[in-house]
Design a protein around this motif. Structure first.
Motif: not given
Length: 705
Positions: A222-250
């Motif tokens: 309904s028009s009275e509802g609301a949606i909020f995005d919840l983001f977070s990051g993973f510093p060591y994902q895929r061998g990033n070694c502490g570099k956060v290239n992007e955030v993930t929509l959790m």
């Protein structure tokens, strides 16, 4: 209260003109307005989006924050009084109303203490915070929300020194997002928190107004509802070694009649992997051998220098890094314990050149700064006074001091009196017509016979009278007893002469003639204790002891200084330089100065701290600490060149004729003296005979005349 203030500003004459019933009526109206407005606050004064966001924040707090643990709220500074508490204002549409609504809902539905940064006093027993909710919005038109976030994080890290916990769970609520897309803004927020404060476990709640209408249609909301995005990051994902290239929509927080999370994903999953995939970690080292040992260094192709550092303190970290699959890069090691060296490695850690400090890092308040935090201790030790050990006394000196002066005086007096008694008994026997032995007729012959009996030599002739014989027997028994005791001690002292008195108390150390070998870094640590007054007693006897190894070697060999160190390290130095025997082992005072521990120092919020503590604890439980220390001492013993092999001396020797040298020297002196006396007697006899002949000739010539 605000309404009362507004009415109190009215001119006084207006109230004076009103009658008493009118005044009462106005008071009742005001009270009724407050009663109606009070419950409506948080519902009526909030916008629809703010009310939905408050419900979303409350749902996340109830699901992921533990009851009983403190929850810290942080808001921008423009809505904080001097005491740090939010202002309670009746302003429609203000972001503070959202904060008040969230506070109200959490107080009603959760059992946890709610704090603001300046509410919690900084004490040594303060509880570490694990839950944080941070509200950010633009305080001024020309700035962005990132500046607001930086100010709040700086305030938290500076004012909450004992409670600040970068490894806690953070919820960042963005109420103003006019700068950039929600994903890019969330990425900038996460990157700021990670790179500047090492915060990795956080969730950014942000509203996407542009997509809300489309999302509602797709989800049949309904028009009275609301949606909020919840983001977070993973510093060591895929061998990033502490570099956060992007955030993930959790996940997304959908608020309508209730709050739901469609993906049902864990908003705070484990973000620090067990396998770091060869990520580089820069390590600064400080210490002396055997704690930090520089094996070699070589130059890489790019011109940088690679250091191969090992040692007792380094091995535990290398073992942990190997288990975490991390590549260790050592900075130039500081192979000394000085204040300047400690300052250098701390600058590397605070400045970001190093992520870890390994080596002789004591767990002291002066070392643990707000920008760093220690691991669990992996070495426990006690700092004591190292003093010179008692030395073996010279054998001749020990023989002379075998008996006290009073005993030697009594023996001498007995010798003289015995000689006199023998001479007196011989004289009495001659007066009674009882002829005594010729060896006792003169005082000199009596002394000779008395000395012969004393040293265990037979006399030339036995006494003849019964009185002299009885006294002679008593004296022989006395000499036998004295000689038995003397010979027993004499042989024992020639083989093992004994040692000097040991320094056991601090007062004895002050009264001795040894100097104090000081170390600047050690004294800096002692300044944190109550031992500074005793150090001042050595103000006039101080020797620079920056090189602890040579300093301890000097204690073991020259025995002229004392210093403060760990006895186990002094034992290693003794093994390394080949000093043998229990008397050469480092001696200490019984008093313990400092019971300390050695730790690994990391930047505050370091993601590897928990895993490092785990591996250190496993090493201790497996006995690796004691085993490696025993191996270091064993290697030092095997590689050493004993000082005894250089000069040919050993700790024990065979008793031979050479050890009776003093006795033969004394005998030689006695024979030489006897020879001189004999020559003197012969000369005297010749002179006397010649003098008597001359006198006889003179008498004869005078008689003839």
């Amino acid at each position: 209260m605000v309404l009362f203030k507004s009415y109190s500003n009215m001119p006084c004459y207006e109230f004076q003109m009103a009658s008493l019933p009118v005044k009462k009526f106005l008071h009742l109206v005001l009270i009724g307005m407050l009663i109606v407005i009070g419950p409506a606050r948080g519902r009526v004064l909030l916008t629809e989006e703010q009310n939905h966001m408050a419900l979303c924040v409350e749902a996340i707090a109830q699901k992921y924050f533990s009851d009983g643990r403190s929850l810290l709220f942080s808001v921008p500074r423009d809505v904080r009084e001097v005491t740090g508490r939010p202002r309670v204002q009746l302003s429609y549409g203000d972001d503070l109303d959202l904060v008040n609504s969230v506070l109200q809902k959490i107080n009603e539905n959760m059992s946890c203490p709610v704090q603001f940064p300046s509410d919690a006093e900084v004490t040594m027993t303060a509880e570490t915070n694990y839950n944080y909710i941070i509200f950010i919005w633009r305080e001024q038109e020309h700035e962005n929300v990132i500046d607001c976030l930086r100010r709040q994080l700086d305030t938290l890290s500076d004012s909450e020194i004992q409670q600040w916990n970068p490894r806690g769970r953070f919820v960042v609520v963005v109420t103003d997002h006019n700068s950039g897309t929600p994903r890019s803004l969330a990425h900038e927020i996460y990157e700021t928190m990670w790179e500047e404060h090492s915060i990795f476990d956080n969730v950014v709640i942000i509203s996407n107004s542009e997509r809300n209408h489309l999302q509602k249609q797709m989800r049949n909301l309904s028009s009275e509802g609301a949606i909020f995005d919840l983001f977070s990051g993973f510093p060591y994902q895929r061998g990033n070694c502490g570099k956060v290239n992007e955030v993930t929509l959790m996940d997304q927080c959908i608020v309508q009649s209730n709050v739901t999370f469609p993906s049902r994903a864990n908003l705070f999953p484990p973000k620090i992997p067990k396998d770091f995939q060869n990520c580089v970690i820069r390590v600064a080292t400080i210490g002396i051998e055997p704690f930090v040992i520089l094996n070699k260094n070589h130059t890489r192709k790019d011109g940088t220098t690679e250091y191969d550092v090992r040692g007792f303190s380094v091995e535990f970290f290398l073992l942990s890094a190997r288990k975490m699959n991390m590549t260790v890069v050592f900075l130039p090691p500081v192979l000394e314990i000085t204040f300047q060296g400690g300052w250098t490695v701390m600058e590397n850690l605070v400045g970001g050149s190093a992520e870890v400090i390994v080596g002789l890092v004591p767990m002291l308040p002066i070392i643990i700064t707000p920008d760093s935090e220690p691991s669990i201790p992996y070495i426990h030790g006690t700092i004591k006074w190292l003093v010179p050990c008692p030395q073996a006394m010279p054998r001749v000196e020990k023989i002379i001091t075998m008996f006290d002066a009073s005993v030697w005086l009594a023996i001498t007096l007995c010798f003289v009196l015995t000689s006199v008694v023998f001479w007196c008994l011989a004289s009495i026997s001659d007066s009674l017509a009882m002829k005594e032995s010729n060896t006792l007729q003169t005082i000199t012959s009596c002394m000779y016979s008395t000395w012969a009996i004393f040293v265990g030599i037979s006399v030339t002739e036995m006494p003849k009278t019964w009185k002299t014989r009885v006294f002679f027997v008593f004296y022989v028994c006395y000499c036998f007893a004295i000689n038995t005791v003397f010979q027993a001690f004499f042989v024992s002292y020639l083989v093992e002469p004994g040692y000097e008195d040991r320094i056991e108390t601090f007062d004895e150390l002050v009264e001795s003639n040894v100097s104090y070998g000081f170390n600047s870094a050690m004294e800096t640590g002692i300044l944190t204790t109550d031992y500074t007054e005793q150090i001042k007693l050595f103000a006039s006897r101080r020797i620079d002891c920056s090189d602890m190894e040579n300093c301890i070697k000097r204690i073991l060999q020259d025995h002229d200084i004392a210093t403060i160190a760990v006895p186990t390290y002094a034992k290693y130095v003794a093994n390394k330089f080949g000093t043998e025997g229990k008397t050469d082992a480092p001696c200490t005072l019984d008093e313990n100065l400092i019971d300390g521990s050695i730790v690994v120092l990391l930047r505050r919020g370091s993601p590897i701290l928990n895993q490092l503590n785990k591996f250190i604890r496993l090493s201790q439980e497996g006995g690796l600490v004691d085993r490696y220390w025993a191996e270091l001492n064993s290697d030092a013993l095997l590689k050493r060149i004993p000082e005894s092999d250089k000069d040919g001396s050993t700790g024990y020797f065979v008793f031979s004729v050479s050890h009776t040298g003093p006795a033969f020297a004394l005998l030689l002196c006695g024979h030489a003296l006897s020879l001189l006396v004999c020559l003197a007697e012969c000369v005297y006899r010749r002179i006397k005979q010649r003098w008597s002949k001359e006198n006889t000739g003179r008498r004869r010539s005078s008689n003839l005349q």
